[in-house]
Each structure stands twice: as structure tokens, then as C-alpha cells.
Design a protein around this motif. Structure first.
Motif, PDB file in Angstrom:
ATOM      1  N   LEU A  34      39.096  41.002  49.601  1.00 40.24           N
ATOM      2  CA  LEU A  34      40.146  39.855  49.707  1.00 40.24           C
ATOM      3  C   LEU A  34      41.013  39.981  48.390  1.00 40.24           C
ATOM      4  O   LEU A  34      42.284  39.670  48.572  1.00 40.24           O
ATOM      5  N   SER A  35      40.525  40.045  47.445  1.00 42.49           N
ATOM      6  CA  SER A  35      41.073  40.190  46.094  1.00 42.49           C
ATOM      7  C   SER A  35      41.846  41.381  45.702  1.00 42.49           C
ATOM      8  O   SER A  35      43.316  41.302  45.106  1.00 42.49           O
ATOM      9  N   PHE A  36      41.396  42.591  46.159  1.00 38.34           N
ATOM     10  CA  PHE A  36      42.053  43.978  45.900  1.00 38.34           C
ATOM     11  C   PHE A  36      43.263  44.472  46.881  1.00 38.34           C
ATOM     12  O   PHE A  36      42.494  44.090  48.328  1.00 38.34           O
ATOM     13  N   LEU A  43      40.840  52.735  43.913  1.00 34.68           N
ATOM     14  CA  LEU A  43      40.460  53.096  42.658  1.00 34.68           C
ATOM     15  C   LEU A  43      39.290  52.635  42.193  1.00 34.68           C
ATOM     16  O   LEU A  43      38.382  53.354  41.351  1.00 34.68           O
ATOM     17  N   TYR A  44      38.602  51.519  42.594  1.00 32.92           N
ATOM     18  CA  TYR A  44      37.381  50.910  42.153  1.00 32.92           C
ATOM     19  C   TYR A  44      36.282  51.847  42.643  1.00 32.92           C
ATOM     20  O   TYR A  44      35.437  52.053  41.872  1.00 32.92           O
ATOM     21  N   THR A  45      36.374  52.225  43.897  1.00 34.00           N
ATOM     22  CA  THR A  45      35.299  52.925  44.470  1.00 34.00           C
ATOM     23  C   THR A  45      35.475  54.465  43.808  1.00 34.00           C
ATOM     24  O   THR A  45      34.245  55.038  43.649  1.00 34.00           O
ATOM     25  N   PHE A 187      42.357  44.625  26.737  1.00 28.25           N
ATOM     26  CA  PHE A 187      42.523  46.113  26.732  1.00 28.25           C
ATOM     27  C   PHE A 187      42.108  46.529  28.145  1.00 28.25           C
ATOM     28  O   PHE A 187      41.977  47.843  28.463  1.00 28.25           O
ATOM     29  N   THR A 188      42.217  45.717  29.285  1.00 23.59           N
ATOM     30  CA  THR A 188      41.945  45.893  30.684  1.00 23.59           C
ATOM     31  C   THR A 188      42.631  44.754  31.447  1.00 23.59           C
ATOM     32  O   THR A 188      42.994  43.971  31.117  1.00 23.59           O
ATOM     33  N   ASP A 189      42.495  45.316  32.891  1.00 25.09           N
ATOM     34  CA  ASP A 189      43.218  44.664  33.911  1.00 25.09           C
ATOM     35  C   ASP A 189      42.140  43.865  34.776  1.00 25.09           C
ATOM     36  O   ASP A 189      40.763  44.104  34.574  1.00 25.09           O
ATOM     37  N   LYS A 190      42.595  43.601  36.025  1.00 20.30           N
ATOM     38  CA  LYS A 190      41.719  42.798  36.903  1.00 20.30           C
ATOM     39  C   LYS A 190      40.660  43.922  37.398  1.00 20.30           C
ATOM     40  O   LYS A 190      39.313  43.234  37.471  1.00 20.30           O
TER      41      LYS A 190
END
Length: 483
Positions: A34-36, A43-45, A187-190
Motif C-alpha cells: 500500500l505504501s510503496f 527495489l526493496y525485494t 542518511f536514508t529514505d522511506k
């Protein structure tokens, strides 16, 4: 005589410790989809796929090696533990130091030049996770399922709290001003929030196993000859583990780079539903694997291996039918609708994973015979098939993401067949009746899933009839198992 009551009790406790974190992860699956966007989920996987391949290499097969050498009379248990832990610590430390120096280069060649912090966090995740392998194995082999499960549950709760806190900060003006949020956001994003939470969780795992290290680890117990023997035994297992990691993750890595992030996002999300089968396999393995090694020298060992493998197949097929019969329900509750385009891969991947589970059970024979190289050869056959289906067929059939799914199915199926005929000559000898019954169960389960797909309205009725027929067919075995 083995105490089945104790074995089942321990397996249930392990199941709680293993299932609870996975249930939380599946709850987050809905949240992430829902969020991505599909591209972000890809990218996450992809990051996790790359890390699993590295962990497979760094593990050096030391968990199985530890189990195996623990029951050899040549060395004390403390010597095996301390030697195994020092080997793992040296390998993991070398990896961490080298990787930190090469972070920018690795980020660049993998397409993440703007997010080198992803890799930096994953290097620490991998380091923390790998050095915990031997202590966590010690808990399993010393019949401490409660402690094992508690550590897993604490870690997932820590990870979940940090993820929810960081995501919540985006919607709360006051929380955005907290030092913790400002620091992480600097230093990072969501997407990096998830990796950061995982890193802290892995660090907490290291702290939680410290009591074991204080009690059992002694540098003086390190044995050079044992270390050499453990590495010789473990390296072929490591190669097999790396091959398994390639089989599991190559499709997602290549689809992202050869087709598109959008398709990979849908494929990866649906793939996670198919990994329900891996939950069943892992739960079974947690409780049974140490027992396999303990039982290896008994005269009736082969009988128990065959009987337990038969039961594993039986319940695996039941699990397969129930999941496939309710795919639409699982998809609705676990994945956002925009990811549903790859739903067709789920039955194929699930059956492939069941083949892998059976292979894992049968692979005990070459581990007990101290010939793990057999597993390496067979795994390389699987990798060749996986590479063929992913790299070659993706180029030919550009948007057919079902091709890599069939690659997983055929790869694990081929590995199982090769291992069965190899092992039949050297170790187990399944009687003809058992093989006949197993084939009948497979065909019947696939037939039921086919009917459910064609007559979706009759899904619950068909599942109920399936369970009744299975109970009648295996009534004696199931009653004995319950007793």
C-alpha cells in the motif's frame, strides 16, 4: 525409542517462534504494497535477494556442520561450538571490513549509486546474522525451543516498532522533530527505514545470544584440525546453499534488470504468497533436523527417515491444496490490488517449493554419510536449469514472468528426482507401496487444485471432500500419528 510427544511439542514451540515473525512480516506485506509503488517494492525485494545470496556464501554450511560434528566422539561439545563460532566470526569479520571499503563500488555496479547506505546497512545485517548462526543452532540442538522462539519474537517486535515509528513520523509534525527521526532521515529514505529497522533487530539478536557465548565459548577450545575438518565438510554444503540462494533469488534480480521494476514488483509480491510453503518446510525442519542427526546411528534410523518424509509429503500436499484453494482470499488481505497481475505464479512456485522441502528431507542421507559434495553437484544442476529459464527465456519471452516460475518448479523437481535415484542406491529404500501412495497423493492434489481453478464457486466443497478422502485413505497412519 524416540519420544514423539517431545518431538512434536518442541516442533510446536519452534513453530510459534518461527511463525510469529513471519505473520508480522505478512502483515507488513500489505502495508508495504500500500505504501510503496511497484518500482519501490521491486527495489526493496532486490536488496533482500542480493543479501540472501551473500548470507548463503558466508554461512559456510556451519549450521549443518555443527550438528554433524557434535555427534562425533572425536571432540567435546565445547570444542565443536567454540571452533565453529571462531570460524564463523573470522569469515564474517573479513566480509564486513572488506565490504565497508568497497561500499561505493558495489553500490555503483548494482545500480544503487545514489543509495550506498542501503548496502552499508545490509553489510551489518549480514554480519550480525551470520555470527549468530552457531549460538542459535546450539539452542536447537540442546532442546531449548522456548529460548529460541523468544529471541525471534523479541527481534521482530523491535523491528516492527522501529518501522511503524519511522513511517508514522511522516504524518506527525511533532514526531518529525525528534532527534531519532532527524538522524535516520539524514542518511536514508522511506525504503531505507525498513533496512535500518532490520539492522537494529539483527544487532539485538547478537545481544540476546551473548549469554550463550559467555557460557559456552572459549578461545582455548579452538582446535585447528577440527576447524579444517569442519571447513572441508561445510564448504560443499555452502556451495549447495549458494546454489539454493541463486535458485530462489535469480528470477527477481534478473526480472528487475532485464524486464522492468513494475513487473518485478508484482512478481515479488505474489512470490511472497507462494512462500507460505516455505513456512511449512522451515517449521518441519526446525524440529526434525536435529533429530535426524541424533538418530543417525540407530539401527532403525532409515525406517524413521522414510516414515517422517512420507508424513511430510502428505501434510505438504494438504497445505498446498488449502492455500491454492483460497488464493483469492490471501491475495485480498495480504497484497494491494495493483500487484495481483502475477497471481498465476503462486501454484507453480508453491509446488516447486514442496519439491525443495522433500529434497531437504532426503538430503539427510549424504550428510550422514559425510558426502555433502553430492548435494553440491545436484544443486549445480538446479542452478543450470534456473539460469536457463531466467536468463535465456526472459530474453526470448520478454514479458512472460511465468517462465521463471516454471524454472523454479522444474529446477527443484529435477533436483529431487536426481537425489532420489542417487540415494536409493546408497541409503534409503522406499518400499513400492509408499512410492505408489505418494504418486497418487500428488496426482490427486493437483487434480483437486485444477478443479478448484475451473469451478471456483465449489472451492470450499472440493477442499472439504479432499480432506475427507485423505483421512479415509491414510486413516491408520494419521490415527497412529495423533496417538
Amino acid at each position: 525409542m524416540i519420544s514423539y510427544k517431545k518431538l512434536v511439542t518442541q516442533t510446536i514451540i519452534y513453530s510459534i517462534g518461527f511463525l510469529f515473525p513471519r505473520i508480522i512480516n505478512y502483515a507488513f506485506l500489505k502495508f508495504f504494497t500500500l505504501s510503496f509503488k511497484k518500482e519501490e517494492f521491486s527495489l526493496y525485494t532486490d536488496m533482500y535477494a542480493l543479501s540472501f545470496m551473500i548470507i548463503g556464501f558466508l554461512s559456510f554450511g556451519l549450521e549443518n556442520t555443527y550438528f554433524r560434528f557434535l555427534y562425533k566422539k572425536n571432540y567435546s561439545k565445547e570444542t565443536v561450538f567454540s571452533t565453529g563460532f571462531i570460524i564463523q566470526l573470522i569469515i564474517s569479520s573479513f566480509f564486513l571490513i572488506t565490504s565497508i571499503f568497497l561500499t561505493k563500488y558495489i553500490s555503483s555496479i548494482t545500480g544503487y549509486q545514489n543509495h550506498s547506505e542501503y548496502f552499508l546497512m545490509f553489510f551489518f545485517i549480514i554480519f550480525f546474522d551470520t555470527i549468530c548462526i552457531i549460538p542459535m543452532a546450539w539452542l536447537r540442538v540442546n532442546d531449548k525451543p522456548i529460548q529460541y522462539s523468544a529471541i525471534n519474537i523479541i527481534n521482530i517486535l523491535i523491528q516492527s516498532f522501529i518501522i511503524m515509528y519511522l513511517f508514522f513520523c511522516h504524518n506527525n509534525t511533532y514526531d518529525k522533530k525528534t532527534f531519532f527521526f532527524i538522524w535516520v532521515n539524514s542518511f536514508t529514505d522511506k525504503i531505507g527505514y525498513v533496512f535500518f529497522a532490520n539492522m537494529i533487530s539483527s544487532l539485538s539478536n547478537l545481544f540476546l545470544i551473548f549469554p550463550i557465548l559467555f557460557q559456552k565459548f572459549t578461545i582455548k577450545k579452538f582446535n585447528k584440525n577440527l576447524a579444517i575438518n569442519m571447513l572441508n565438510y561445510g564448504i560443499p554444503i555452502m556451495l549447495g546453499t549458494v546454489a539454493f540462494s541463486i535458485n530462489e533469488n535469480l528470477d527477481k534480480i534478473l526480472i528487475k534488470r532485464l524486464i522492468s521494476d513494475e513487473i518485478n514488483g508484482s512478481y515479488s509480491a505474489c512470490y511472497k504468497i507462494a512462500t507460505f510453503m516455505n513456512l511449512y518446510i522451515r517449521i518441519f525442519k526446525l524440529g526434525i533436523e536435529p533429530f535426524f542427526f541424533k538418530k543417525s546411528k540407530d539401527t532403525d534410523a532409515i525406517y524413521y527417515y522414510e516414515e517422517i518424509t512420507y508424513v511430510f509429503i502428505l501434510f505438504g500436499l494438504i497445505f498446498y491444496v488449502l492455500i491454492c484453494g483460497n488464493i483469492n482470499i490471501f491475495m485480498k488481505f495480504l497484497i494491494d490490488e495493483k500487484y495481483h497481475m502475477a497471481i498465476s505464479i503462486i501454484p507453480v512456485i508453491m509446488m516447486g517449493n514442496l519439491f525443495l522441502g522433500i529434497y531437504t528431507n532426503l538430503s539427510i542421507f549424504y550428510k550422514i554419510l559425510d558426502k555433502p559434495i553430492i548435494g553440491t553437484y545436484i544443486s549445480l544442476v538446479g542452478v543450470l536449469i534456473t539460469f536457463l529459464f531466467n536468463a535465456v527465456f526472459i530474453f526470448i519471452f520478454n514479458n512472460l514472468f511465468i517462465i521463471p516460475a516454471w524454472g523454479t518448479f522444474i529446477s527443484y523437481g529435477t533436483m529431487l528426482i536426481v537425489l532420489y535415484f542417487w540415494g536409493k542406491k546408497n541409503f534409503f529404500k522406499f518400499c513400492g507401496k509408499k512410492i505408489k501412495n505418494i504418486i497418487i497423493h500428488f496426482l490427486f492434489s493437483l487434480f483437486i487444485v485444477f478443479l478448484i481453478k475451473k469451478q471456483l464457486r465449489l472451492s470450499f466443497l472440493l477442499q472439504f471432500l479432499y480432506l475427507i478422502i485423505i483421512f479415509v485413505f491414510e486413516k491408520k497412519r494419521l490415527i497412529n500419528l495423533i496417538k
